[in-house]
Design an enzyme around this catalytic site. Structure first.
Site, short mmCIF file in Angstrom:
data_model
loop_
_atom_site.label_atom_id
_atom_site.label_comp_id
_atom_site.label_asym_id
_atom_site.label_seq_id
_atom_site.Cartn_x
_atom_site.Cartn_y
_atom_site.Cartn_z
N LYS A 181 0.06 3.83 7.20
CA LYS A 181 0.29 5.26 7.45
C LYS A 181 0.74 5.52 8.89
O LYS A 181 1.53 6.44 9.14
CB LYS A 181 -0.97 6.06 7.12
CG LYS A 181 -1.25 6.20 5.63
CD LYS A 181 -2.48 7.06 5.39
CE LYS A 181 -2.63 7.40 3.91
NZ LYS A 181 -2.81 6.24 3.06
N GLU B 100 -4.93 13.54 11.31
CA GLU B 100 -3.96 14.58 10.98
C GLU B 100 -4.64 15.94 10.95
O GLU B 100 -5.81 16.04 10.55
CB GLU B 100 -3.30 14.32 9.63
CG GLU B 100 -2.34 13.15 9.62
CD GLU B 100 -1.69 12.94 8.27
OE1 GLU B 100 -0.68 12.20 8.22
OE2 GLU B 100 -2.19 13.49 7.28
N ARG C 175 6.33 1.83 -5.03
CA ARG C 175 6.09 1.26 -6.35
C ARG C 175 6.30 2.35 -7.40
O ARG C 175 6.60 3.49 -7.07
CB ARG C 175 4.64 0.76 -6.45
CG ARG C 175 3.63 1.83 -6.03
CD ARG C 175 2.21 1.46 -6.32
NE ARG C 175 1.26 2.37 -5.72
CZ ARG C 175 0.94 3.58 -6.16
NH1 ARG C 175 1.53 4.05 -7.24
NH2 ARG C 175 0.04 4.32 -5.55
N HIS D 42 -9.46 13.44 -3.81
CA HIS D 42 -8.15 12.88 -3.45
C HIS D 42 -7.57 11.99 -4.54
O HIS D 42 -6.57 11.31 -4.30
CB HIS D 42 -8.23 12.11 -2.13
CG HIS D 42 -8.82 12.91 -1.00
ND1 HIS D 42 -8.20 14.01 -0.45
CD2 HIS D 42 -10.02 12.79 -0.35
CE1 HIS D 42 -8.97 14.50 0.50
NE2 HIS D 42 -10.06 13.80 0.59
#
Length: 650
Positions: A117, A201, A293, A236
């Site tokens: 990330k 973030e 993917r 999530h």
């Protein structure tokens, strides 16, 4: 880059999907399986199958060498990783190429960049893709992370740089919680991904989760296939996905699609991939991550575009140019997908194990079901609990929602507790049906929803269960006629979960009179067709799907699935009850940590052990105060459901 035989380096429903897709394009297929998957559907579907190790994933599906050896022994010249397991492992992709195997996916460098990330966000900032304000620096000290979090401003999201699927992710609202949550995220990231690197973030509260499917060939030609809305999530993890998004206008789709293409081109992407964004209430969007993917939810894109993504993965991997322009991509109708999991929503979505007693997937217009299960199959604790995906297409969203709900109700799965009813409740909720659901939908609307805390079964269900159990009994005694009262032999005690009901059965002409303390029903079996039974209750005929075995009954009643057990045959006995100090395994799994020693004094509610099963961590707590008199497990030990682990004495 031509190839002829594809090794499917996966299991479950995605392995089934890939085998069908590869065979449709004329390729031979090789399935791999662990020892516990020997009788799984994907094994029987492939042209060849090779056992690659023991049930645990490290010995089998996460063992690169075992997969490469299987390819060599079978003569496969291509590998399709599916999703999960090694699908986003850059080292595995490189090893395949080194072994002269075509890796059906992007290059290792793209996987490596987008799989981290921190690196991905730096690349997106350089490419001009909108990103959420945050910190993705190399200084990973706790002090630096806390300073950056204060500068970003709380609430802040702490994320594992190498992670995904919600693991290693923490939402922090208060500065006093920062240190503890950073430490917790580090620990989970290291355990789950082998790296404790974190990014920060700015937390967007209740955004939409919008992702774009892209296709890119080796010549750099890249297009997007519109968006999917994956906002309905729990912890999530995506639960429902749909395409197109009810929140995305044509102009917003154009801008987000261009950003997705830019993201893919920045890493010389090749194949099928997904660029994920968060969308706020003002239509500002921000790069979240890129999945290198095939996605679990790819069928909704296939159903609205008419394109086969697995076919295009194979064609691009074989070196074919992408023979589609952006203008040729057309969106037709609406599609919604629901993920069917072996989990119990009433028990905090705890993963479940068991034997599939009955699986009858719906067959109807506009319905597609991708499944990796079959009747008689044992669902264990070693793998992700997703069993199948149900997808509905219709010309409009409202019809697609109704079709999917109908498909859920018409696809009985008995023997393993699952989330069918919960999915149906989501689809029927006004917030979802109106297209307003965001990422906080489940947390806000379902924290105390009736679907998560079912009450006692209705009286008709008890009566139906008693009727079916009585009808299936081989040595049932004769019932006393109703006018003479009931005999002792006609008394039944049934249980459903924590609920118990004692019934009296009496004969009444060609029916049964079933009575409890405060209700009675007249029932008779009218007709039976395999596992479907027409039961007449007080003159109303009801079709019931059921499986009866000995004193147990698994039944589907108006979409409600229950496991009924008759305990009338049991002798009364004194024994340990709830709170007796016997701490048993909740299900098959592995003991991660042991927090107590033999002889320790413990208090009620104290965590004694941590178990892991189906990627979920579960604490086992003391149900009474006392002393640890027995400790029958150690860290890393595999245990079975109901196995005694700890005993607490006075």
């Amino acid at each position: 880059m031509s190839f002829h035989k594809v090794l499917i380096a996966n299991r479950g429903e995605i392995a089934v999907r890939l085998i069908h897709g590869a065979r449709q394009q004329g390729y031979q297929t090789v399935a791999v399986y662990s020892e516990s998957d020997a009788h799984a559907p994907h094994v029987a579907l492939a042209d060849e199958a090779i056992c690659i190790g023991a049930a645990d994933v490290q010995s089998s599906y996460l063992n690169p060498q075992a997969l490469l050896d299987a390819a060599r022994h079978s003569g496969a010249d291509a590998v399709h990783p599916g999703y999960g397991f090694l699908s986003e492992n850059a080292d595995f992709a490189r090893q395949c190429v080194q072994q002269q195997l075509t890796f059906i996916g992007p290059g290792a460098d793209a996987i490596e960049m987008m799989g981290n990330k921190r690196l991905a966000k730096l690349a997106m900032l350089d490419a001009g893709v909108p990103c959420i304000p945050g910190y993705q620096g190399q200084d990973q000290s706790d002090q630096r992370l806390m300073e950056e979090a204060r500068q970003i401003g709380l609430p802040v999201m702490v994320k594992a740089a190498a992670g995904g699927g919600g693991r290693g992710m923490r939402l922090v609202h208060h500065e006093s919680d920062l240190a503890q949550q950073i430490a917790s995220a580090r620990s989970e990231a290291l355990h789950g991904f082998g790296s404790d690197e974190l990014i920060l973030e700015k937390a967007l509260i209740a955004p939409r989760h919008i992702e774009f499917q892209i296709l890119a060939d080796a010549d750099g030609h890249c297009i997007h296939l519109a968006e999917r809305d994956c906002s309905v999530q729990r912890r999530h993890q995506k639960v429902l996905e749909e395409a197109p998004s009810p929140a995305v206008s044509p102009e917003l789709r154009r801008r987000m699609g261009q950003a997705a293409i830019l993201a893919a081109q920045s890493c010389q992407y090749q194949g099928a991939g997904t660029v994920e964004f968060l969308l706020d209430r003002d239509d500002h969007f921000y790069f979240l991550e890129m999945n290198t993917r095939l996605q679990v939810e790819h069928p909704v894109t296939e159903m609205i575009t008419g394109l086969d993504l697995v076919e295009w993965q194979l064609r691009i991997a074989a070196g074919e140019p992408l023979a589609l322009t952006q203008d040729q991509v057309r969106i037709q109708g609406h599609a919604i997908e629901a993920r069917l999991y072996a989990e119990d929503p009433s028990q905090q979505f705890r993963p479940q194990t068991g034997i599939v007693r009955l699986w009858q997937p719906c067959q109807a217009e506009g319905i597609r079901i991708d499944a990796g299960i079959d009747e008689g199959q044992t669902i264990g604790s070693h793998y992700d609990p997703m069993l199948a995906k149900l997808i509905a297409w219709a010309p409009d969203r409202a019809t697609a929602v109704r079709r999917l709900n109908r498909a859920l109700l018409d696809s009985p799965l008995l023997g393993v507790a699952n989330n069918r009813q919960f999915l149906s409740a989501l689809l029927c909720h006004p917030t979802f049906s109106s297209g307003q659901a965001n990422t906080s939908f489940i947390a806000d609307q379902f924290s105390d929803h009736p679907s998560l805390r079912p009450g006692p079964p209705p009286s008709r269900l008890w009566a139906i269960a008693a009727t079916l159990l009585w009808s299936a009994s081989d040595n049932r005694p004769a019932l006393a006629p109703l006018r003479h009262g009931s005999s002792p032999a006609s008394q039944y005690t049934l249980t459903v979960a924590d609920h118990r009901c004692t019934l009296t059965l009496s004969a009444e002409a060609d029916a049964l009179q079933i009575a409890s303390e405060d209700w009675q029903h007249r029932c008779r079996v009218v007709r039976q067709q395999h596992h479907r039974t027409l039961v007449e209750v007080d003159g109303v005929g009801l079709w019931i799907v059921a499986v009866c075995q000995s004193h147990q009954l698994w039944l589907d009643f108006h979409g409600q699935q229950v496991h009924v057990e008759s305990i009338s045959h049991r002798r009364r006995r004194s024994g340990p009850q709830q709170g007796d100090g016997e701490i048993r395994a909740l299900m098959d799994g592995c003991v991660q940590t042991v927090h107590v020693n033999l002889g320790d004094e413990v208090t009620q509610g104290q965590t004694l052990l941590m178990m892991e099963a189906m990627k979920m961590e579960m604490p086992l707590k003391a149900d009474r105060c006392g002393r640890v008199a027995q400790l029958q497990v150690k860290e890393g030990q595999q245990v079975t459901a109901r196995q005694l682990l700890v005993a607490i004495a006075d």
